[in-house]
Scaffold this motif. Structure first.
Motif, PDB file in Angstrom:
ATOM      1  N   SER A   1       0.947  -1.121   0.032  1.00 43.75           N
ATOM      2  CA  SER A   1      -0.041  -0.039  -0.118  1.00 43.75           C
ATOM      3  C   SER A   1       0.884   1.260  -0.137  1.00 43.75           C
ATOM      4  N   PRO A   2       0.646   1.974  -0.859  1.00 44.13           N
ATOM      5  CA  PRO A   2       1.527   3.313  -0.950  1.00 44.13           C
ATOM      6  C   PRO A   2       1.690   4.060   0.368  1.00 44.13           C
ATOM      7  N   VAL A   3       2.810   4.457   0.836  1.00 42.80           N
ATOM      8  CA  VAL A   3       3.145   4.963   2.199  1.00 42.80           C
ATOM      9  C   VAL A   3       2.557   6.354   2.038  1.00 42.80           C
ATOM     10  N   THR A   4       2.429   7.009   0.861  1.00 43.70           N
ATOM     11  CA  THR A   4       1.845   8.415   0.809  1.00 43.70           C
ATOM     12  C   THR A   4       0.294   8.400   0.975  1.00 43.70           C
ATOM     13  N   GLY A   5      -0.483   7.059   1.013  1.00 39.69           N
ATOM     14  CA  GLY A   5      -2.138   6.820   0.962  1.00 39.69           C
ATOM     15  C   GLY A   5      -2.359   5.779   0.393  1.00 39.69           C
ATOM     16  N   ALA A   6      -3.269   4.975   0.922  1.00 40.40           N
ATOM     17  CA  ALA A   6      -3.873   3.775   0.215  1.00 40.40           C
ATOM     18  C   ALA A   6      -4.579   4.112  -1.071  1.00 40.40           C
ATOM     19  N   ASP A   7      -4.545   2.946  -1.895  1.00 38.48           N
ATOM     20  CA  ASP A   7      -5.229   3.300  -3.051  1.00 38.48           C
ATOM     21  C   ASP A   7      -6.457   2.196  -3.114  1.00 38.48           C
ATOM     22  N   ALA A   8      -7.190   2.465  -4.416  1.00 39.49           N
ATOM     23  CA  ALA A   8      -8.280   1.372  -4.534  1.00 39.49           C
ATOM     24  C   ALA A   8      -7.899  -0.162  -4.291  1.00 39.49           C
ATOM     25  N   ASP A   9      -6.851  -0.385  -5.210  1.00 42.86           N
ATOM     26  CA  ASP A   9      -6.247  -1.757  -4.987  1.00 42.86           C
ATOM     27  C   ASP A   9      -5.797  -2.425  -3.797  1.00 42.86           C
ATOM     28  N   SER A  10      -5.074  -1.528  -3.218  1.00 47.47           N
ATOM     29  CA  SER A  10      -4.745  -1.892  -1.664  1.00 47.47           C
ATOM     30  C   SER A  10      -5.907  -2.041  -0.793  1.00 47.47           C
ATOM     31  N   LEU A  11      -7.230  -1.200  -0.994  1.00 52.03           N
ATOM     32  CA  LEU A  11      -8.066  -1.313  -0.123  1.00 52.03           C
ATOM     33  C   LEU A  11      -9.000  -2.389  -0.567  1.00 52.03           C
ATOM     34  N   TYR A  12      -9.133  -2.843  -1.987  1.00 52.11           N
ATOM     35  CA  TYR A  12      -9.774  -4.046  -2.227  1.00 52.11           C
ATOM     36  C   TYR A  12      -9.162  -5.393  -1.541  1.00 52.11           C
ATOM     37  N   ALA A  13      -7.704  -5.299  -1.502  1.00 55.97           N
ATOM     38  CA  ALA A  13      -7.315  -6.513  -1.281  1.00 55.97           C
ATOM     39  C   ALA A  13      -7.496  -6.760   0.381  1.00 55.97           C
ATOM     40  N   LEU A  14      -7.457  -5.574   1.192  1.00 61.57           N
ATOM     41  CA  LEU A  14      -7.800  -5.567   2.357  1.00 61.57           C
ATOM     42  C   LEU A  14      -9.365  -5.756   2.986  1.00 61.57           C
ATOM     43  N   ASP A  15      -9.988  -4.984   2.280  1.00 66.30           N
ATOM     44  CA  ASP A  15     -11.598  -5.091   2.536  1.00 66.30           C
ATOM     45  C   ASP A  15     -12.417  -6.073   1.846  1.00 66.30           C
TER      46      ASP A  15
END
Length: 339
Positions: free
Chosen positions: A15-29
């Motif tokens: 996940s970008p250290v500058t702020g989560a993106d849609a792909d990283s949130l999809y993986a987690l959520d």
């Protein structure tokens, strides 16, 4: 935990250290991925980076993971490889410069660097590099390590003494160090991140260059990362992350390591591009790995689906998932990461 949740525990997504993106949130959520790698670069300092870590870790808790919070990792080696910078973070020198310090002095410095990570919620540092580059003359030719001064020195003894000091400093600060890249990238000329066919034709199973990793295991280091290169004198048929000889027989057997075996990135790395994305996580765990690292969050759904499908159709792989997830949850419990 459901099968989907157990698979998620064996994965780490970037996940970008500058702020989560849609792909990283999809993986987690949606995919229940249970661990996070803070990727990229940020100079926002402890306040800004700490806020981003808190925001993203809030997505891994509660019913999604049955109360298991994530391991949060980053790359904070020093020199060219330092993801977190700015107010509250020291400017960490390259490992080759760290190697000029006494081990006692490096231990003190690394403890501070670890405390800086712990302050923003990082629990795992994918460092130190325990690869031995054969000489200063060869270093510029060694694309992944020597070119960037990521080696502590040019003998296994120098790498061991200073790598262990770095690792102990992290542990003293409450951060899990990860020794990498087993069984060593110091002898290759190309970088597995950007090249295919990267091969070390020298290293053998009981090589002297494996000694720093053995010393780290004996010192109690809890995480170990597998190189993506090929080692034909150890296993002529498989790249390291997919080699049961390297991952299981050497790490678990020869070294007696009982902690988390994490892959290097198996999503973006050109070295593994010949292997179908959906099979990379499956093959790594079948080889004996514990946690697959994917630094292209857009590819995580393929990694995840491949592992879930394999576990549903193959009882042996389902048992492999169970064992890996259990080891990770035991490590989380020891770190106070299970509610």
């Amino acid at each position: 935990m459901t099968l989907e949740q157990r698979v998620g525990q064996t994965l780490m997504v970037s996940s970008p250290v500058t702020g989560a993106d849609a792909d990283s949130l999809y993986a987690l959520d949606t995919l229940y991925v249970g661990n996070i790698f803070m990727a990229g670069r940020s100079a926002a300092g402890q306040a800004g980076i700490g806020a981003e870590v808190a925001a993203i870790t809030g997505h891994v808790s509660g019913s999604r993971t049955e109360g298991a919070r994530p391991f949060v990792a980053t790359d904070q080696e020093g020199g060219f490889v330092q993801i977190m910078r700015g107010p509250g973070f020291a400017q960490i020198p390259q490992a080759i410069e760290q190697g000029q310090l006494s081990p006692a002095e490096l231990l003190r410095e690394a403890t501070v660097w670890g405390q800086e990570l712990a302050a923003v919620g990082v629990t795992v540092n994918l460092a130190p590099v325990m690869d031995t580059v054969p000489s200063a003359e060869f270093a510029p030719l060694n694309a992944p390590i020597g070119t960037f001064g990521r080696e502590f020195g040019y003998t296994p003894a120098a790498v061991s003494s200073h790598g262990l000091a770095f690792a102990q400093g992290m542990m003293d600060a409450g951060v899990e160090p990860t020794v990498k890249h087993f069984p060593g990238l110091g002898r290759v000329t190309e970088n597995t991140d950007v090249s295919a066919g990267v091969t070390d034709g020298i290293t053998v199973r009981n090589d002297t260059y494996v000694a720093p990793f053995r010393d780290a295991v004996n010192a109690g280091v809890p995480w170990l990362m597998i190189s993506n290169a090929s080692y034909p004198r150890i296993d002529p048929n498989n790249m390291a992350p997919f080699s049961r000889i390297i991952v299981h027989d050497m790490v678990r057997g020869d070294l007696g390591f009982k902690g988390v075996i994490i892959s290097d990135d198996i999503c973006n790395a050109v070295q593994v591009s010949s292997v179908p994305v959906s099979q990379r996580g499956v093959l790594f765990l079948e080889a004996g790995g514990t946690m697959a690292l994917c630094t292209n969050q857009g590819l995580m759904p393929q990694i995840y689906a491949g592992m879930v499908d394999a576990a549903r159709t193959d009882p042996a792989f389902a048992a492999t998932i169970d064992a890996a997830a259990l080891l990770i949850l035991q490590q989380k419990q020891a770190k106070g990461l299970i509610d």
